[in-house]
Design a protein around this motif. Sequence first.
Motif, PDB file in Angstrom:
ATOM      1  N   THR A 157      24.443  -2.198  67.847  1.00 15.80           N
ATOM      2  CA  THR A 157      23.654  -1.445  66.874  1.00 15.80           C
ATOM      3  C   THR A 157      23.785  -2.054  65.492  1.00 15.80           C
ATOM      4  N   VAL A 158      24.999  -2.516  65.212  1.00 16.81           N
ATOM      5  CA  VAL A 158      25.303  -2.864  63.834  1.00 16.81           C
ATOM      6  C   VAL A 158      25.268  -4.377  63.602  1.00 16.81           C
ATOM      7  N   LEU A 159      24.899  -5.116  64.645  1.00 15.20           N
ATOM      8  CA  LEU A 159      24.926  -6.569  64.541  1.00 15.20           C
ATOM      9  C   LEU A 159      24.090  -7.066  63.360  1.00 15.20           C
ATOM     10  N   GLY A 160      22.897  -6.499  63.228  1.00 15.89           N
ATOM     11  CA  GLY A 160      22.007  -6.916  62.138  1.00 15.89           C
ATOM     12  C   GLY A 160      22.634  -6.675  60.778  1.00 15.89           C
ATOM     13  N   ILE A 161      23.348  -5.537  60.666  1.00 12.78           N
ATOM     14  CA  ILE A 161      23.998  -5.210  59.392  1.00 12.78           C
ATOM     15  C   ILE A 161      25.117  -6.207  59.117  1.00 12.78           C
ATOM     16  N   GLY A 203      18.898  -3.142  58.944  1.00  5.53           N
ATOM     17  CA  GLY A 203      18.723  -1.695  58.797  1.00  5.53           C
ATOM     18  C   GLY A 203      17.684  -1.167  59.770  1.00  5.53           C
ATOM     19  N   ILE A 204      16.606  -1.926  59.925  1.00  2.00           N
ATOM     20  CA  ILE A 204      15.549  -1.482  60.843  1.00  2.00           C
ATOM     21  C   ILE A 204      16.080  -1.505  62.277  1.00  2.00           C
ATOM     22  N   GLY A 205      16.859  -2.540  62.589  1.00  2.00           N
ATOM     23  CA  GLY A 205      17.481  -2.616  63.913  1.00  2.00           C
ATOM     24  C   GLY A 205      18.377  -1.410  64.153  1.00  2.00           C
ATOM     25  N   GLY A 213      23.134   2.861  55.800  1.00  4.29           N
ATOM     26  CA  GLY A 213      23.449   3.847  56.838  1.00  4.29           C
ATOM     27  C   GLY A 213      22.729   5.160  56.583  1.00  4.29           C
ATOM     28  N   LEU A 214      22.729   5.584  55.314  1.00  9.70           N
ATOM     29  CA  LEU A 214      22.091   6.859  54.983  1.00  9.70           C
ATOM     30  C   LEU A 214      20.577   6.762  55.111  1.00  9.70           C
ATOM     31  N   VAL A 215      20.023   5.666  54.582  1.00  8.37           N
ATOM     32  CA  VAL A 215      18.563   5.551  54.551  1.00  8.37           C
ATOM     33  C   VAL A 215      18.004   5.373  55.965  1.00  8.37           C
ATOM     34  N   PHE A 216      18.577   4.408  56.693  1.00  4.90           N
ATOM     35  CA  PHE A 216      18.014   4.112  58.004  1.00  4.90           C
ATOM     36  C   PHE A 216      18.511   5.068  59.086  1.00  4.90           C
ATOM     37  N   GLY A 217      19.575   5.805  58.770  1.00  3.89           N
ATOM     38  CA  GLY A 217      20.064   6.786  59.743  1.00  3.89           C
ATOM     39  C   GLY A 217      19.384   8.131  59.563  1.00  3.89           C
ATOM     40  N   TYR A 218      18.661   8.273  58.450  1.00  2.02           N
ATOM     41  CA  TYR A 218      18.128   9.599  58.137  1.00  2.02           C
ATOM     42  C   TYR A 218      17.111  10.077  59.179  1.00  2.02           C
ATOM     43  N   ILE A 219      16.149   9.227  59.488  1.00  2.00           N
ATOM     44  CA  ILE A 219      15.082   9.671  60.399  1.00  2.00           C
ATOM     45  C   ILE A 219      15.646   9.998  61.792  1.00  2.00           C
ATOM     46  N   PRO A 220      16.488   9.115  62.374  1.00  2.38           N
ATOM     47  CA  PRO A 220      17.070   9.492  63.671  1.00  2.38           C
ATOM     48  C   PRO A 220      17.860  10.798  63.588  1.00  2.38           C
ATOM     49  N   ALA A 221      18.640  10.971  62.510  1.00  5.80           N
ATOM     50  CA  ALA A 221      19.460  12.183  62.401  1.00  5.80           C
ATOM     51  C   ALA A 221      18.562  13.409  62.269  1.00  5.80           C
ATOM     52  N   ARG A 222      17.490  13.262  61.487  1.00  5.61           N
ATOM     53  CA  ARG A 222      16.583  14.386  61.319  1.00  5.61           C
ATOM     54  C   ARG A 222      15.915  14.727  62.650  1.00  5.61           C
ATOM     55  N   ASN A 223      15.522  13.680  63.398  1.00 10.52           N
ATOM     56  CA  ASN A 223      14.932  13.927  64.716  1.00 10.52           C
ATOM     57  C   ASN A 223      15.884  14.718  65.599  1.00 10.52           C
ATOM     58  N   ALA A 224      17.163  14.321  65.554  1.00 12.18           N
ATOM     59  CA  ALA A 224      18.146  15.021  66.384  1.00 12.18           C
ATOM     60  C   ALA A 224      18.266  16.474  65.949  1.00 12.18           C
ATOM     61  N   ALA A 225      18.314  16.689  64.627  1.00 13.76           N
ATOM     62  CA  ALA A 225      18.525  18.041  64.130  1.00 13.76           C
ATOM     63  C   ALA A 225      17.324  18.938  64.416  1.00 13.76           C
TER      64      ALA A 225
END
Length: 680
Positions: A307-311, A569-571, A657-669
């Motif tokens: 997941t984090v390879l790109g970062i 980040g997109i990855g 982490g915050l910016v690119f994690g936001y949409i997945p986290a929001r989807n989960a919530a």
Amino acid sequence: MECLRKIKFRTRPTKDAVKPGNLPEENLSLSAPLIQLINVSRSYFNGHSSTEALRDVNLNIRAGEMVAIVGTSGSGKSTLLNILGCLVPPSQGQYILHGRSVTRLTNNELADLRRGTFGFVFQRYHLLGHLNAEENVLSPGLYVEGEKKTLRARAQMLLSSLGLSDRLHFFPGQLSGGQQQRVSIARALMNGGDIILADEPTGALDTKSGEEVMAALCELNAKGHTVIIVTHNNDIASYAQRLIHIQDGCISSDTGNHPASSTAGPRGGPGLKPAQGSSINMLSGWVEAIKIAFSWLVRKPLHAGLTVLGIVIGIAAVSSVIALGEGARDRIVQEISALGADTIDIYSGKDWGDIYKGSNKALSESDVDYLRSLPYVDSISPVTSATATITSKNANLSAQVLGVGEAFARVRGEVFAQGTFFSSDDVKRQAQVAVIDENMRKRLFPSWEDPIGKVILVGPMPAIVIAVIKNTPSSFGEAPVLQMYMPYTTLMSRISGQSFLESIVVRVADGISNELAESNINRLLELKRGSKDFFTSSADSILRSVTSATRVLNVLSISVASISLLVGGIGLMNMMLYSVAERTYEVGVRMAFGARRRNIMQQFLSESCLLCIFGGGFGFLLALLAGEILGGLQTDFPLKFSYWSFMVAFASSTVIGLVFGYIPARNAARLDPVEALSRA
Ligand code: ADP
Ligand code: MG
């Protein structure tokens, strides 16, 4: 079976176990039902068609009852149970729990209600595979304020009471179906589980394990828990005192429904007291979320790594570009400073190449005298030059000869290999003396010969060599020029015939800012001369323009490297979206046990931030390693890592982490708990 019947008998007498203390509303009468459904209907819309899963259901359930809901597949049993558990709102009708309508509660209030009141047992257990039995049982407790030690002890006690004391640290995959279901019962009890809702709890179990699970549920009922089971198996249904048949969304029969008796059985074994607690606050919510995220990541290192390879690559690229920029700038500063960081050159003319340079408006000796009197001038020398043929016994060469003052050696900080510089007296009397550098010494004299005192010809004029200046090593390479100095008076009158100075070089006194001195000299000299017909240049000003040029380059290369970070980040976002989809049922389980949407959001955001921070740290280490290797190879690419570049790496990975994690986290919530559970 015989022994199970015994268990059944032992547990039966506790039916209708109601204790006033269990009811939160004190004014409720004993006979008031715990659960009341009034004309409840539920429809599902699928595109154009709608399914009516429940129709006008009226139902009362009292505290301490053990109820079985039976019916064929698709009759609406699960829908009913989900409505009871506040996982699904009714489309119509009223649901009254503890005498309070729950129909209009907010999402958070519903989550709190689920957490504090209900305990869910699912057909396929829905244990979280990456957590062991104890951690699974503990997981609903993470959303409650409370001391973690107490909660852990409670989880262990619950597991022991269900005969799993030797399986605390087993993962679901290492447990049999029956054991897993017992773990899930323990989990349902973690926050109290006053009302146990079990949807086909034995559906996935063999007969023996099914009986064990039913025995456990009966025992809980005996201890005062209200137990509601959904099943299509009549044997299982026969464990309950009350049987509700449901057919096409309607209750077709309700048998064994006795009015409540006030003879309440003992409520709660010694350890089964509900762990009531308020919802976890924001800060502890983050702490718990980070712990949950961490435990997921350490158990999925490959997934986390990919997941984090790109970062990792992005941060490595950005931090090495920053380090390269800093290293290069340092190198340039060093080299320019070596040219004389504290000297200022003053030239005639408006700028380089000014055609009036040689006019009578040029700088003069009076300017030199004037500047010499300034307090921040350490030493000063006029400079004039000529190209001349220099002849010795051995050689004949062309070189630039500088005519300078006696203080020149001090101004430039020259070091002598042999002899000393000429004096003011030599300047005054236009002495025919020459100071040469080591390069010229090599060219003019054989190595064994002492040049001091030897006579050479500078153009037509004979001069005595009085000193040899050491060449200062410069990383721009050994200066290929051959340098000779003599008194400017001698040069002007005897060689060039020039009557003006080309420039004046000033050494600024220690402790005075070069920049300040330069601006002062500009101002004062302009006053003295009446116009700005000269210009100054210093290592300092060169340094300033070079650093601003490198800054532009740096910004450019950092922007290019940032693109790789963006791609990383997109990855990350892509992988997180995938991860949320894959763990949808985990979200469903957590929501069923009272996690608020905020908790789910925090969990996934923590996960992406942790990933990025680790990835960023690793990327920075990679860059450090590259720096070490390049440094070891003595290349021209000096990498310089500063605290600052580390902070940039750290901050940018957290932000990513915050910016690119936001949409997945929001989807989960935003997932609907029932739908999420159905995707298991
Ligand atoms: P049971 O548990 O008795 O098998 P359910 O309560 O799961 O039945 O379902 C009752 C009816 O409602 C079924 O016809 C089913 O197809 C429909 N149903 C249940 N959940 C959904 C849903 N999320 N969307 C659409 N239809 C649903
Ligand atoms: Mg069902």
